[in-house]
Write a protein that holds these residues in place. Structure first.
Motif, short mmCIF file in Angstrom:
data_model
loop_
_atom_site.label_atom_id
_atom_site.label_comp_id
_atom_site.label_asym_id
_atom_site.label_seq_id
_atom_site.Cartn_x
_atom_site.Cartn_y
_atom_site.Cartn_z
N SER A 111 77.30 54.75 64.07
CA SER A 111 78.68 55.12 64.33
C SER A 111 79.62 54.33 63.42
CB SER A 111 79.03 54.83 65.79
OG SER A 111 80.43 54.93 66.00
N PRO A 112 80.71 54.95 62.97
CA PRO A 112 81.69 54.19 62.15
C PRO A 112 82.33 53.05 62.91
CG PRO A 112 82.02 56.56 61.94
CD PRO A 112 81.04 56.36 63.05
N PHE A 113 82.32 53.11 64.24
CA PHE A 113 82.88 52.03 65.05
C PHE A 113 81.75 51.12 65.51
CE2 PHE A 113 86.10 55.33 65.40
CZ PHE A 113 87.26 54.61 65.16
N GLY A 114 81.79 49.86 65.10
CA GLY A 114 80.76 48.91 65.49
C GLY A 114 80.87 48.50 66.94
N ALA A 115 79.99 47.58 67.35
CA ALA A 115 79.97 47.12 68.74
C ALA A 115 81.30 46.50 69.15
CB ALA A 115 78.83 46.13 68.94
N ASP A 116 81.99 45.88 68.19
CA ASP A 116 83.28 45.25 68.50
C ASP A 116 84.45 46.22 68.35
OD1 ASP A 116 83.20 45.56 65.80
OD2 ASP A 116 83.75 43.49 65.29
N GLY A 117 84.16 47.49 68.05
CA GLY A 117 85.21 48.48 67.90
C GLY A 117 85.83 48.53 66.53
N THR A 118 85.39 47.66 65.62
CA THR A 118 85.94 47.63 64.27
C THR A 118 85.42 48.80 63.45
OG1 THR A 118 86.03 45.22 64.36
CG2 THR A 118 86.22 46.23 62.18
N LEU A 119 86.30 49.42 62.69
CA LEU A 119 85.92 50.57 61.87
C LEU A 119 85.12 50.14 60.66
CD1 LEU A 119 86.34 53.67 61.70
CD2 LEU A 119 88.30 53.22 60.23
N ASN A 120 84.03 50.83 60.40
CA ASN A 120 83.19 50.56 59.23
C ASN A 120 83.35 51.72 58.25
OD1 ASN A 120 81.23 49.96 57.36
ND2 ASN A 120 79.51 50.42 58.71
N PRO A 121 84.19 51.57 57.22
CA PRO A 121 84.47 52.68 56.30
C PRO A 121 83.22 53.23 55.62
CG PRO A 121 86.04 50.90 55.99
CD PRO A 121 84.97 50.37 56.89
N GLY A 122 82.22 52.40 55.41
CA GLY A 122 81.02 52.86 54.72
C GLY A 122 80.22 53.88 55.50
N ALA A 123 80.40 53.89 56.80
CA ALA A 123 79.62 54.81 57.63
C ALA A 123 80.36 56.12 57.93
CB ALA A 123 79.25 54.13 58.95
N ILE A 124 81.61 56.24 57.48
CA ILE A 124 82.42 57.39 57.86
C ILE A 124 81.85 58.70 57.34
CG2 ILE A 124 84.64 58.52 57.42
CD1 ILE A 124 86.00 55.86 57.77
N ALA A 125 81.49 58.73 56.05
CA ALA A 125 81.02 59.99 55.44
C ALA A 125 79.76 60.50 56.12
CB ALA A 125 80.80 59.80 53.95
N ASP A 126 78.78 59.60 56.31
CA ASP A 126 77.52 60.02 56.94
C ASP A 126 77.74 60.46 58.39
OD1 ASP A 126 76.12 59.54 54.64
OD2 ASP A 126 75.41 57.55 55.26
N ALA A 127 78.56 59.70 59.10
CA ALA A 127 78.80 60.04 60.50
C ALA A 127 79.51 61.38 60.63
CB ALA A 127 79.63 58.94 61.17
N THR A 128 80.49 61.63 59.75
CA THR A 128 81.21 62.90 59.79
C THR A 128 80.26 64.06 59.51
OG1 THR A 128 83.29 61.86 59.11
CG2 THR A 128 83.08 64.23 58.76
N ALA A 129 79.44 63.91 58.48
CA ALA A 129 78.52 64.98 58.11
C ALA A 129 77.52 65.26 59.24
CB ALA A 129 77.78 64.62 56.82
N MET A 130 76.95 64.21 59.82
CA MET A 130 75.96 64.42 60.87
C MET A 130 76.61 64.85 62.19
SD MET A 130 73.02 64.29 59.66
CE MET A 130 72.22 64.48 61.25
N GLY A 131 77.85 64.42 62.42
CA GLY A 131 78.55 64.90 63.61
C GLY A 131 78.75 66.40 63.56
N LEU A 132 79.11 66.90 62.39
CA LEU A 132 79.27 68.34 62.21
C LEU A 132 77.92 69.05 62.19
CD1 LEU A 132 82.18 68.29 59.63
CD2 LEU A 132 82.26 69.28 61.91
N ALA A 133 76.91 68.42 61.58
CA ALA A 133 75.58 69.03 61.56
C ALA A 133 75.03 69.21 62.97
CB ALA A 133 74.62 68.18 60.72
N GLY A 134 75.25 68.19 63.83
CA GLY A 134 74.81 68.31 65.22
C GLY A 134 75.53 69.43 65.94
N THR A 135 76.81 69.62 65.62
CA THR A 135 77.58 70.71 66.21
C THR A 135 77.06 72.06 65.71
OG1 THR A 135 79.52 69.27 66.26
CG2 THR A 135 79.90 71.63 66.56
#
Length: 545
Positions: free
Chosen positions: A156-180
């Motif tokens: 997830s782009p949001f880590g355990a502490d809730g901080t945004l991880n920009p490096g994970a955004i593209a993969d998470a977005t693509a797989m979030g849509l792929a799952g949909t």
């Protein structure tokens, strides 16, 4: 769902000719009290069982809620691999029919001509698949899968502490849509292919009644007009009833949420029941007006509003990001198709059991409903073009809708996590019925577009109820499409009442339970259908030769 003109079936083909006059008397029925066309035992048993279910759930809501939760746990936990294997098989089966010589068989016989051009046919195929789900899940699913329960365990782009991880955004977005896309793509449409193809072949090529039971004639012979056929049709009735009730229940929740978001109307069971009652009343008016004045007119309005709504979100929001998200999600869906579809060897039980299995059961429960509609508009097509177009055309339209809505919401989320209503409604305080309105709130004219979203949801609600009552009526009337109005009005009322008692008896878990409970036996019915389809197509190939 759009209305169509019903084509007359051809004479019974030689390899299916039989004297089923006595059996057909069993399924034709006669006019009874209140103008009902009482069809053998199917109408009586289906109607009585529905009324008993409604009464018992209202009288014992606590016990009903416990039973519903047990059904959900059993279906998603114990039968998860079964549902995955069954739906995967439907895809393989559908593709095999298209590539093998069966693909050249024409629905309606060698000389049959399509009644609709490709553009009209494609539009009706798309209309068959759109519904309240596009509005309810279009924002919810991509955001949830990208950030909470990602398919294939993408970080997830949001880590355990809730901080945004920009490096994970593209993969998470693509797989979030792929799952949909997985849940709204060719898996579900393969289910519809099986049902629609069976109805088409046995009605148009074999001259049998437009009924689910007709597909079992190669196995049961004349017994299909007796109790075996009754049981098959009764299962189809309950499958359709609970599939529709789930859509109506979700629609009521979203309409209530939208009314709260825009006008401050309280979110509670009373309001949702009132929404179902009002919409069911509108569906009854549509039923009384008939197909041309009711469903057809509403479907045309529905389609126009949906297109306007989609274009507004596309161009008022981050257009390039929305289109890029749609495409990246599609690429991830294609490249990860097999791992996403695999029933074994995956460490993502939360994603599979909480989402995928519910969807597979929902698609199966909707198969009689949508399958009958697709069959009615597809006479004259070859099996090959039928399979390819039904699998791909509606899927791509839905992918575009989900991709644009989902990518727009994700762009809003990652651009301003602290102030994002989408994050609040989907990630922080899970309120799925509000997810769409959270996305619309960050676009121009949010009050107007949110109101449009509510109206669109209500019209989806009405057309689903009206079209569903027609399908159920067709099944309970032995394949007739001209049963009396009071009978269709009865089924529209029953659909609304079942949606109400499911909401009162357990909310979303009850809606899921209703779908999965009916999908379990009906999935077996559809597996047997695959055998009868092949048997019938073998006869058609012999005729062509």
């Amino acid at each position: 769902m759009s209305d169509t003109q019903e084509p007359a079936p051809p004479p019974v083909a030689s390899d299916m000719q039989t004297d089923y006059t006595v059996g057909q008397d069993n399924i034709e029925g006669s006019l009874g009290p209140f103008g009902f066309d009482i069809h053998n035992r199917v109408f009586a048993i289906s109607a009585l069982s529905s009324v008993v279910f409604i009464i018992l759930t209202l009288v014992f809501p606590g016990r009903a809620a416990g039973i519903f939760q047990s059904i959900v746990s059993f279906s998603t936990g114990t039968l998860d691999s079964y549902f995955m294997i069954v739906v995967d098989f439907f895809i393989v089966f559908s593709i095999a029919l298209a590539v093998l010589p069966y693909g050249k068989v024409r629905l309606g016989g060698p000389d049959a001509k399509p009644e609709y051009g490709y553009l009209s046919w494609f539009a009706m195929l798309f209309a068959a698949g759109i519904g309240i789900g596009l509005l309810f899940f279009g924002v919810l699913e991509p955001v949830y899968h990208a950030n909470v329960s990602s398919p294939l365990n993408v970080p997830s782009p949001f880590g355990a502490d809730g901080t945004l991880n920009p490096g994970a955004i593209a993969d998470a977005t693509a797989m979030g849509l792929a799952g949909t896309y997985l849940h709204w793509g060719i898996h579900g449409w393969a289910v519809y292919v099986v049902m629609a193809l069976a109805l088409s072949i046995f009605t148009y090529n074999k001259g049998l009644p437009f009924s689910i039971r007709s597909a079992f004639f190669p196995i049961l012979g004349d017994r299909v007009w007796g109790w075996w056929g009754h049981i098959i049709d009764i299962l189809a009735v309950f499958s359709t009833l609970f599939g529709l009730a789930t859509s109506l229940g979700l629609g009521a929740q979203q309409a209530n949420a939208g009314l709260n978001f825009v006008f401050g109307l309280e979110v509670n069971n009373f309001t949702q029941v009132a929404v179902i009652v009002m919409v069911t009343a509108a569906a009854l008016v549509s039923v009384w007006r008939g197909l041309d004045g009711g469903v057809k007119r509403l479907s045309e309005i529905n389609m126009l509003m949906a297109v306007v709504f989609f274009l507004f979100v596309l161009f008022a929001g981050p257009t390039l990001a929305a289109l890029a998200g749609f495409w990246n999600g599609l690429e991830a869906y294609v490249t990860e198709f097999i791992p996403l579809s695999a029933p074994f060897g995956r460490d993502d039980d939360a994603f599979r059991q909480s989402w995928t299995i519910f969807y597979w059961a929902w698609w199966i429960s909707w198969a009689p409903f949508v399958g009958m509609f697709i069959a009615r508009v597809s006479r004259g097509r070859t099996v090959r073009e039928f399979v390819i177009c039904v699998l791909l055309i509606p899927s791509m339209c839905i992918f575009l809708w989900m991709g644009v809505f989902g990518a727009t919401a994700l762009e809003q989320l990652y651009s301003n996590p602290a102030g994002s209503l989408v994050k609040e409604y989907v990630i922080d305080n899970y309120s799925p019925e509000l997810s769409l309105f959270g996305m619309l709130n960050e676009l121009p004219l949010s009050g107007l577009t949110s109101t449009l979203g509510i109206i669109l949801a209500l019209i989806f609600f009405i057309t689903s109820s009206d079209s569903g009552s027609l399908v159920i009526d067709t099944i309970t009337a032995g394949g007739k499409i001209d049963a009396p109005r009071p009978q269709r009005m009865f089924w529209a009322t029953v659909e609304g009442l079942i949606a109400i008692v499911l909401l009162l008896g357990g909310g979303l878990s009850a809606l899921q339970a209703g779908v999965t409970a009916t999908a379990i036996p009906f999935s077996v019915v559809m597996l047997v259908m695959c055998y009868t389809i092949v048997k019938a197509l073998n006869g058609e190939l012999q005729r062509i030769k």
